[in-house]
Enzyme design. Structure first.
Site, PDB file in Angstrom:
ATOM      1  N   GLU A 150      36.936   6.043  33.847  1.00  0.00           N
ATOM      2  CA  GLU A 150      37.625   6.650  34.988  1.00  0.00           C
ATOM      3  C   GLU A 150      36.649   6.886  36.142  1.00  0.00           C
ATOM      4  O   GLU A 150      36.537   7.982  36.686  1.00  0.00           O
ATOM      5  CB  GLU A 150      38.332   7.949  34.573  1.00  0.00           C
ATOM      6  CG  GLU A 150      39.595   8.185  35.391  1.00  0.00           C
ATOM      7  CD  GLU A 150      40.468   9.321  34.883  1.00  0.00           C
ATOM      8  OE1 GLU A 150      41.458   9.610  35.568  1.00  0.00           O
ATOM      9  OE2 GLU A 150      40.177   9.921  33.835  1.00  0.00           O
ATOM     10  N   TYR A 187      38.561   2.336  28.556  1.00  0.00           N
ATOM     11  CA  TYR A 187      39.393   3.439  29.028  1.00  0.00           C
ATOM     12  C   TYR A 187      40.841   3.069  28.717  1.00  0.00           C
ATOM     13  O   TYR A 187      41.462   2.279  29.417  1.00  0.00           O
ATOM     14  CB  TYR A 187      39.172   3.666  30.526  1.00  0.00           C
ATOM     15  CG  TYR A 187      40.050   4.746  31.124  1.00  0.00           C
ATOM     16  CD1 TYR A 187      40.342   5.912  30.418  1.00  0.00           C
ATOM     17  CD2 TYR A 187      40.579   4.611  32.401  1.00  0.00           C
ATOM     18  CE1 TYR A 187      41.147   6.899  30.962  1.00  0.00           C
ATOM     19  CE2 TYR A 187      41.366   5.598  32.969  1.00  0.00           C
ATOM     20  CZ  TYR A 187      41.658   6.740  32.237  1.00  0.00           C
ATOM     21  OH  TYR A 187      42.452   7.713  32.784  1.00  0.00           O
ATOM     22  N   ASP A 222      37.205   6.754  26.308  1.00  0.00           N
ATOM     23  CA  ASP A 222      38.361   7.641  26.305  1.00  0.00           C
ATOM     24  C   ASP A 222      39.522   6.827  25.753  1.00  0.00           C
ATOM     25  O   ASP A 222      40.089   5.984  26.443  1.00  0.00           O
ATOM     26  CB  ASP A 222      38.652   8.124  27.731  1.00  0.00           C
ATOM     27  CG  ASP A 222      39.933   8.939  27.833  1.00  0.00           C
ATOM     28  OD1 ASP A 222      40.597   9.158  26.791  1.00  0.00           O
ATOM     29  OD2 ASP A 222      40.281   9.345  28.950  1.00  0.00           O
ATOM     30  N   ASN A 256      42.360   8.097  24.551  1.00  0.00           N
ATOM     31  CA  ASN A 256      43.635   8.743  24.854  1.00  0.00           C
ATOM     32  C   ASN A 256      44.535   8.943  23.637  1.00  0.00           C
ATOM     33  O   ASN A 256      45.755   8.768  23.711  1.00  0.00           O
ATOM     34  CB  ASN A 256      44.380   7.958  25.952  1.00  0.00           C
ATOM     35  CG  ASN A 256      44.197   8.593  27.318  1.00  0.00           C
ATOM     36  OD1 ASN A 256      44.262   9.808  27.460  1.00  0.00           O
ATOM     37  ND2 ASN A 256      43.946   7.767  28.325  1.00  0.00           N
ATOM     38  N   ASP A 275      36.944  16.952  33.370  1.00  0.00           N
ATOM     39  CA  ASP A 275      37.810  17.605  32.397  1.00  0.00           C
ATOM     40  C   ASP A 275      37.519  17.102  30.981  1.00  0.00           C
ATOM     41  O   ASP A 275      38.021  17.656  30.000  1.00  0.00           O
ATOM     42  CB  ASP A 275      39.293  17.423  32.744  1.00  0.00           C
ATOM     43  CG  ASP A 275      39.693  15.980  32.992  1.00  0.00           C
ATOM     44  OD1 ASP A 275      38.807  15.117  33.142  1.00  0.00           O
ATOM     45  OD2 ASP A 275      40.911  15.708  33.047  1.00  0.00           O
TER      46      ASP A 275
END
Length: 250
Positions: free
Chosen positions: A35, A105, A144, A146, A241
């Site tokens: 990201e 990602y 990441d 997810n 985050d």
């Protein structure tokens, strides 16, 4: 060898929040980010001793990945085939003599699960790709992803069943991948430990109370699991985050 992975939620913003301090402190062989949210020429990083490989999304301020490495790869590949993942800059593969490093990602299924069908197709294509690489040499797969794989991987499991990132379908794809010859390095080293997370909502004091999800991973070919010396999370590193995760291999 030391590997770091971090969803920086915008590298330009993260640079203002201490990214370089952590980068230099870690002195990693391989530093992967997800990201990045930038285009070519929008950010210049002076990282002495590192080669830089960026995969930018076509859409401005969206997605994107990068790898900073002390070691020149034999080859570099962006994306998997000719699908949407290349438009969104989500995958970089570096090939080395003894292994492949794959930085990813993974697409979010979205709050209303509108993107879940695309996500499941993505998972199947990526799993096939990883297994094709693994047939040639071991794989270090990070990013990441997810998904919180098991109930132990998020704070409020029961209330999140069926939500994006914790659907039965997404979790099953992770299970299938691991059962096909791969290892979740953090769970290999910390099989039953709770309250270890890598992402927290920006809602009020959620991170302070450690109400989070573990959705960032280092996954490796099962045959090199004995080479894992460290698999850890750095929850106190701010700037995004998400927090960084670390893998060390002999």
């Amino acid at each position: 060898m030391k590997f770091i992975s971090w969803n920086v939620n915008g590298i330009r913003a993260c640079l203002k929040k201490g990214f370089l301090d952590f980068f230099h402190e870690m002195d990693a062989d391989f530093f992967c980010i997800q990201e990045s949210k930038c285009q070519a020429g929008q950010v210049e990083l002076e990282l002495e001793g590192y080669e830089q490989y960026w995969n930018y999304a076509e859409k401005k301020g969206y997605s994107g990945t990068a790898i900073f490495t002390k070691h020149s790869p034999l080859s570099v590949h962006y994306g998997v085939g000719e699908d949407e993942s290349q438009e969104e800059g989500r995958i970089i593969t570096l090939e080395y003599a003894d292994f492949y490093l794959v930085n990813v990602y993974t697409p979010n299924s979205q709050r209303d699960l509108a993107r879940l069908p695309l996500r499941l197709v993505w998972e199947d294509r990526l799993a096939l790709y990883l297994k094709e690489l693994d047939a040639k040499k071991p794989v270090v797969y990070c990013g990441d992803l997810n998904v919180a794989h098991m109930e132990i991987d998020l704070k409020n499991a029961k209330s999140n069943i069926g939500n994006s990132g914790f659907t039965y379908e997404e979790r099953a794809k992770m299970t299938e991948l691991l059962e096909s010859g791969f290892v979740d390095t953090f769970r290999y080293k910390h099989p039953n430990e709770t309250d270890h997370f890598t992402w927290w909502s920006y809602m009020n004091k959620v991170r302070e109370r450690n109400i989070g999800w573990r959705i960032d991973y280092f996954i490796v070919s099962e045959r090199i699991k004995e080479q894992i010396t460290t698999a850890t999370i750095h929850p106190h590193i701010m700037g995004s985050d998400h927090c960084p995760i670390e893998l060390q291999l002999k």
